[in-house]
Design an enzyme around this catalytic site. Sequence first.
Site, mmCIF file in Angstrom:
data_model
loop_
_atom_site.group_PDB
_atom_site.id
_atom_site.type_symbol
_atom_site.label_atom_id
_atom_site.label_comp_id
_atom_site.label_asym_id
_atom_site.label_seq_id
_atom_site.Cartn_x
_atom_site.Cartn_y
_atom_site.Cartn_z
ATOM 1 N N LYS A 238 0.810 -1.224 0.000
ATOM 2 C CA LYS A 238 0.000 0.000 0.000
ATOM 3 C C LYS A 238 0.843 1.273 0.000
ATOM 4 O O LYS A 238 0.409 2.305 -0.513
ATOM 5 C CB LYS A 238 -0.956 -0.003 1.193
ATOM 6 C CG LYS A 238 -2.049 -1.050 1.042
ATOM 7 C CD LYS A 238 -3.099 -0.950 2.108
ATOM 8 C CE LYS A 238 -4.154 -2.018 1.887
ATOM 9 N NZ LYS A 238 -5.329 -1.878 2.712
ATOM 10 N N ASN B 80 -4.701 2.191 -1.902
ATOM 11 C CA ASN B 80 -5.267 0.837 -2.007
ATOM 12 C C ASN B 80 -6.018 0.642 -3.319
ATOM 13 O O ASN B 80 -6.583 -0.409 -3.562
ATOM 14 C CB ASN B 80 -6.172 0.517 -0.806
ATOM 15 C CG ASN B 80 -7.537 1.134 -0.947
ATOM 16 O OD1 ASN B 80 -7.661 2.241 -1.459
ATOM 17 N ND2 ASN B 80 -8.555 0.419 -0.524
ATOM 18 N N ASP C 107 -9.806 2.979 1.663
ATOM 19 C CA ASP C 107 -9.920 2.364 2.997
ATOM 20 C C ASP C 107 -10.593 3.325 3.964
ATOM 21 O O ASP C 107 -11.441 2.941 4.755
ATOM 22 C CB ASP C 107 -8.534 2.001 3.556
ATOM 23 C CG ASP C 107 -7.980 0.740 2.928
ATOM 24 O OD1 ASP C 107 -8.783 -0.103 2.475
ATOM 25 O OD2 ASP C 107 -6.751 0.601 2.894
ATOM 26 N N ALA D 136 -1.521 1.950 15.274
ATOM 27 C CA ALA D 136 -0.878 3.114 14.649
ATOM 28 C C ALA D 136 -0.195 2.727 13.340
ATOM 29 O O ALA D 136 0.757 3.376 12.912
ATOM 30 C CB ALA D 136 0.132 3.724 15.626
ATOM 31 N N GLY D 137 -0.668 1.653 12.705
ATOM 32 C CA GLY D 137 -0.130 1.227 11.417
ATOM 33 C C GLY D 137 -0.873 1.912 10.275
ATOM 34 O O GLY D 137 -1.561 2.919 10.473
ATOM 35 N N GLY D 138 -0.740 1.354 9.070
ATOM 36 C CA GLY D 138 -1.338 1.957 7.886
ATOM 37 C C GLY D 138 -2.860 2.039 7.949
ATOM 38 O O GLY D 138 -3.446 3.055 7.558
ATOM 39 N N TYR E 24 -12.080 -8.948 9.645
ATOM 40 C CA TYR E 24 -13.357 -9.560 9.250
ATOM 41 C C TYR E 24 -13.298 -11.087 9.143
ATOM 42 O O TYR E 24 -14.282 -11.725 8.785
ATOM 43 C CB TYR E 24 -13.898 -8.952 7.954
ATOM 44 C CG TYR E 24 -12.975 -9.076 6.771
ATOM 45 C CD1 TYR E 24 -12.112 -8.039 6.454
ATOM 46 C CD2 TYR E 24 -12.976 -10.212 5.975
ATOM 47 C CE1 TYR E 24 -11.258 -8.145 5.370
ATOM 48 C CE2 TYR E 24 -12.141 -10.326 4.889
ATOM 49 C CZ TYR E 24 -11.280 -9.284 4.590
ATOM 50 O OH TYR E 24 -10.436 -9.387 3.519
ATOM 51 N N GLY F 261 -16.050 -5.993 10.629
ATOM 52 C CA GLY F 261 -15.081 -5.484 9.653
ATOM 53 C C GLY F 261 -15.468 -5.655 8.196
ATOM 54 O O GLY F 261 -15.007 -4.899 7.333
HETATM 55 P P1 ATR Z 1 -1.238 -2.176 9.063
HETATM 56 O O1 ATR Z 1 -0.375 -1.333 8.195
HETATM 57 O O2 ATR Z 1 -1.934 -3.277 8.326
HETATM 58 O O3 ATR Z 1 -2.182 -1.392 9.907
HETATM 59 P P2 ATR Z 1 1.033 -2.566 10.791
HETATM 60 O O4 ATR Z 1 1.626 -1.344 10.265
HETATM 61 O O5 ATR Z 1 1.892 -3.792 10.838
HETATM 62 O O6 ATR Z 1 -0.289 -2.994 10.040
HETATM 63 O O7 ATR Z 1 0.490 -2.192 12.262
HETATM 64 C C1 ATR Z 1 0.059 -3.132 13.090
HETATM 65 C C2 ATR Z 1 -0.530 -2.460 14.332
HETATM 66 O O8 ATR Z 1 -0.977 -3.481 15.190
HETATM 67 C C3 ATR Z 1 0.459 -1.632 15.148
HETATM 68 O O9 ATR Z 1 -0.208 -0.552 15.722
HETATM 69 C C4 ATR Z 1 0.904 -2.650 16.213
HETATM 70 O O10 ATR Z 1 1.393 -2.094 17.408
HETATM 71 P P3 ATR Z 1 2.971 -1.714 17.550
HETATM 72 O O11 ATR Z 1 3.103 -0.396 16.877
HETATM 73 O O12 ATR Z 1 3.203 -1.664 19.003
HETATM 74 O O13 ATR Z 1 3.733 -2.821 16.859
HETATM 75 C C5 ATR Z 1 -0.407 -3.326 16.479
HETATM 76 N N1 ATR Z 1 -0.224 -4.620 17.119
HETATM 77 C C6 ATR Z 1 0.334 -5.712 16.570
HETATM 78 N N2 ATR Z 1 0.290 -6.743 17.439
HETATM 79 C C7 ATR Z 1 -0.317 -6.271 18.586
HETATM 80 C C8 ATR Z 1 -0.682 -6.865 19.840
HETATM 81 N N3 ATR Z 1 -0.440 -8.145 20.097
HETATM 82 N N4 ATR Z 1 -1.313 -6.084 20.744
HETATM 83 C C9 ATR Z 1 -1.590 -4.779 20.478
HETATM 84 N N5 ATR Z 1 -1.271 -4.178 19.303
HETATM 85 C C10 ATR Z 1 -0.643 -4.910 18.371
#
Ligand code: ATR
Length: 280
Positions: free
Chosen positions: A65, A86, A101, A131-133, A220, A241
């Site tokens: 993405k 996306n 999205d 806080a990811g994408g 989902y 979702g």
């Molecule tokens: P995407 O881009 O698909 O949103 P990503 O960038 O890999 O995915 O982000 C994953 C998110 O899930 C992050 O906010 C991550 O938290 P961290 O920044 O601390 O890594 C969160 N995440 C992943 N596993 C987690 C868990 N077991 N508990 C809480 N948050 C989690």
Amino acid sequence: MDIYGILGHPTGHSLSPILHNAAFRALGIHARFEIFDVAPSRLPAFFKRMRRAPIHGLAVSLPYKERVLEYLDSFDSSTQKIGAVNTVYNENGVLRGFNTDFSGAISALTKACSATALHELRGKTVVVIGAGGAARAIVYGLQQEGAEVIILNRTQSKADTLARDFGCQSGELSTLFQWQPNILINATSVGMEPNIESISCDPHYFRVAPRHLLVFDIVYRPRITQFLRLAQEAGLSILTGDSMLLHQGAVQFKIWTGKSAPISVMKKTLDEALCGLGAK
Ligand code: ATR
């Protein structure tokens, strides 16, 4: 025949082909939606081919993405702010990038709000976990709608960075109990198959959450995640979702074809596919 497809690596889990092929069939559009599982080293060649060959549009999935931005000719302003694409539309060899999205999530949430005492998103307090994408796109959409957003993340520094970019508040995941949100969103992939027992926040939260809280999970598969199950058991309203998947797909369809998506056909197809997969 017009060719569309989903670009990702891997792509095995995607429901986009059945969603869009059902929509093409319903409107009698002579088009086919395929799967393009492309390894990272093959991306430059793929986009070179896409400009020449009649691939009219792409849905872009993980992990591309953000990476596809460098292969495109233009983006709309929301895509620029979110920093992720996306959807790609091939307009006579000019590749245009979009992000549906955020609009998919907002359409699903707006519909859910109007069916509850919340009525609308404007002025509502929303806690976003992650806080990811995906979180980035949703936070952008919520801000556009005039909601007050609080970002909580396992790694607080990432929540702080995202909050700075969009001018909202942030905190550690453990502060969830402090806020009094109207809406709570899991914008992480935690809880997705096969790790269906996992949950991104303290499972005890739902018992003490505000009574009229609307709880939304972007995951989902399964449709009712552990996050949603606990919310449901606590008597809270939930939003699954697949509603975001459906609405973002409808916006994609409109960008590609210029026609309004046959949303009820797409919803029925998605329902059947998810039931077939055991994601009830
Ligand atoms: P995407 O881009 O698909 O949103 P990503 O960038 O890999 O995915 O982000 C994953 C998110 O899930 C992050 O906010 C991550 O938290 P961290 O920044 O601390 O890594 C969160 N995440 C992943 N596993 C987690 C868990 N077991 N508990 C809480 N948050 C989690």
